[in-house]
Motif scaffolding. Sequence first.
Motif, PDB file in Angstrom:
ATOM      1  N   ILE A   1       0.864  -1.179   0.000  1.00 60.46           N
ATOM      2  CA  ILE A   1       0.000   0.000   0.000  1.00 60.46           C
ATOM      3  C   ILE A   1       0.906   1.237   0.000  1.00 60.46           C
ATOM      4  N   VAL A   2       0.643   2.168  -0.913  1.00 55.62           N
ATOM      5  CA  VAL A   2       1.421   3.407  -0.992  1.00 55.62           C
ATOM      6  C   VAL A   2       0.470   4.578  -0.793  1.00 55.62           C
ATOM      7  N   ILE A   3       0.841   5.478   0.132  1.00 55.66           N
ATOM      8  CA  ILE A   3      -0.011   6.616   0.481  1.00 55.66           C
ATOM      9  C   ILE A   3       0.845   7.874   0.573  1.00 55.66           C
ATOM     10  N   GLY A   4       0.403   8.938  -0.094  1.00 52.86           N
ATOM     11  CA  GLY A   4       1.038  10.247   0.054  1.00 52.86           C
ATOM     12  C   GLY A   4       2.454  10.335  -0.464  1.00 52.86           C
ATOM     13  N   ASN A   5       2.770   9.623  -1.547  1.00 58.20           N
ATOM     14  CA  ASN A   5       4.147   9.676  -2.058  1.00 58.20           C
ATOM     15  C   ASN A   5       4.407  10.999  -2.770  1.00 58.20           C
ATOM     16  N   GLN A   6       5.370  11.757  -2.278  1.00 60.73           N
ATOM     17  CA  GLN A   6       5.665  13.092  -2.809  1.00 60.73           C
ATOM     18  C   GLN A   6       6.905  13.128  -3.694  1.00 60.73           C
ATOM     19  N   VAL A   7       7.874  12.272  -3.429  1.00 63.25           N
ATOM     20  CA  VAL A   7       9.124  12.253  -4.188  1.00 63.25           C
ATOM     21  C   VAL A   7       9.539  10.801  -4.416  1.00 63.25           C
ATOM     22  N   PRO A   8      10.334  10.535  -5.467  1.00 58.04           N
ATOM     23  CA  PRO A   8      10.741   9.141  -5.725  1.00 58.04           C
ATOM     24  C   PRO A   8      11.449   8.490  -4.547  1.00 58.04           C
ATOM     25  N   GLU A   9      12.256   9.259  -3.814  1.00 60.89           N
ATOM     26  CA  GLU A   9      13.027   8.672  -2.711  1.00 60.89           C
ATOM     27  C   GLU A   9      12.110   8.014  -1.681  1.00 60.89           C
ATOM     28  N   ASN A  10      10.954   8.607  -1.428  1.00 62.43           N
ATOM     29  CA  ASN A  10      10.038   8.035  -0.438  1.00 62.43           C
ATOM     30  C   ASN A  10       9.472   6.693  -0.899  1.00 62.43           C
ATOM     31  N   MET A  11       9.221   6.572  -2.203  1.00 64.60           N
ATOM     32  CA  MET A  11       8.680   5.310  -2.706  1.00 64.60           C
ATOM     33  C   MET A  11       9.713   4.203  -2.615  1.00 64.60           C
ATOM     34  N   TYR A  12      10.907   4.452  -3.114  1.00 61.04           N
ATOM     35  CA  TYR A  12      11.909   3.381  -3.196  1.00 61.04           C
ATOM     36  C   TYR A  12      12.529   3.038  -1.843  1.00 61.04           C
ATOM     37  N   SER A  13      12.485   3.973  -0.897  1.00 59.51           N
ATOM     38  CA  SER A  13      12.949   3.660   0.461  1.00 59.51           C
ATOM     39  C   SER A  13      11.815   3.121   1.322  1.00 59.51           C
ATOM     40  N   LEU A  14      10.601   3.050   0.738  1.00 55.08           N
ATOM     41  CA  LEU A  14       9.390   2.561   1.394  1.00 55.08           C
ATOM     42  C   LEU A  14       8.926   3.455   2.533  1.00 55.08           C
ATOM     43  N   ALA A  15       9.339   4.740   2.507  1.00 58.73           N
ATOM     44  CA  ALA A  15       8.855   5.682   3.511  1.00 58.73           C
ATOM     45  C   ALA A  15       7.367   5.942   3.359  1.00 58.73           C
ATOM     46  N   SER A  16       6.847   5.789   2.161  1.00 56.25           N
ATOM     47  CA  SER A  16       5.421   6.022   1.927  1.00 56.25           C
ATOM     48  C   SER A  16       4.687   4.726   1.597  1.00 56.25           C
ATOM     49  N   ALA A  17       5.264   3.585   1.942  1.00 55.69           N
ATOM     50  CA  ALA A  17       4.667   2.291   1.602  1.00 55.69           C
ATOM     51  C   ALA A  17       4.711   1.342   2.789  1.00 55.69           C
ATOM     52  N   SER A  18       3.741   0.446   2.830  1.00 53.91           N
ATOM     53  CA  SER A  18       3.707  -0.599   3.849  1.00 53.91           C
ATOM     54  C   SER A  18       3.065  -1.842   3.252  1.00 53.91           C
ATOM     55  N   ARG A  19       3.466  -2.993   3.721  1.00 54.05           N
ATOM     56  CA  ARG A  19       2.972  -4.253   3.167  1.00 54.05           C
ATOM     57  C   ARG A  19       1.633  -4.629   3.795  1.00 54.05           C
ATOM     58  N   ILE A  20       0.717  -5.142   2.969  1.00 54.29           N
ATOM     59  CA  ILE A  20      -0.598  -5.574   3.448  1.00 54.29           C
ATOM     60  C   ILE A  20      -0.444  -6.857   4.266  1.00 54.29           C
TER      61      ILE A  20
END
Length: 286
Positions: free
Chosen positions: A127-146
């Motif tokens: 689940i990805v929520i509120g991703n503002q920059v690529p770094e947050n997506m690839y470091s999983l700062a804006s993601a968590s596993r279901i």
Amino acid sequence: MRQRGFTLVELVVVMVVTGVLAAGLVVFFRPALENYAMATRRGTLTDLADGAMRTMMRDVRSAVPNSIRQPNAQCFEVVPTSDGGRLRIAPDIQSGGASKPLDTYQPTTQFDVISPLLAAPVIGDWIVIGNQVPENMYSLASASRISSVAAPPASTSPYALGTWRIGIQTKQFPPGYEGGRFVVVPDAQKAVFYTCQNAGVDANGTGTGTLYRFSGYGFDAAAPTACKVPQADTAVLASRIARCEFTYDPNPGSEQAAGYLQMRLRLSEGGDDVDLLYGAYADNLP
């Protein structure tokens, strides 16, 4: 009794006339045959290039907002999604405290989905929520596993439109996000990377390059500084590449609501070329 047949002179005359007629037919039919072969080659090249373009456009258009990364014009990386929707961002006051809104100001383990989904979320996907920059997506700062998927409790509220209650690994998403949207990234695919290698033309006028698609390798927090190098099992998206260019503009307009990726492919075979130029918008609004 007289015997009938052909004289040598008659045979020679027939052979000469036949040769002249054959030469004339070759003169008239050869261009038609060459044009047919050229049209066939171009049709094959067009189908190959169009299929590659459509695959890339599908991934770009379904991408997690702000997830495109590009080390150079020969490659790019993106995180495609499989689904998405709206989540509850405020309590349902008529549910007696049973609703589960997402609170971005503290760690959370559950939230309610209030919009229909194409299919039930799969445990293990992201689940990805509120991703503002690529770094947050690839470091999983804006993601968590279901971690769990269940139906929400029944409610008498007319606004209780919950369709699923999704459990996730404990996560505090980027604070302050109130957009109310989420996307789902399949764990089986994760990020994908497109690489053009050895683009050019050989002495016969045939493209020497290959377009590869990498997937299932995970998420790399470090931004790529070069294109991925294909291995023996890397998927080939297209061959006979004579020219390949990707140009990404994250802010092509004043509203900055979407990035724009321009993709150019030229495929060549036997001196015949097919050029395709496609463009795809990627959502920048998380």
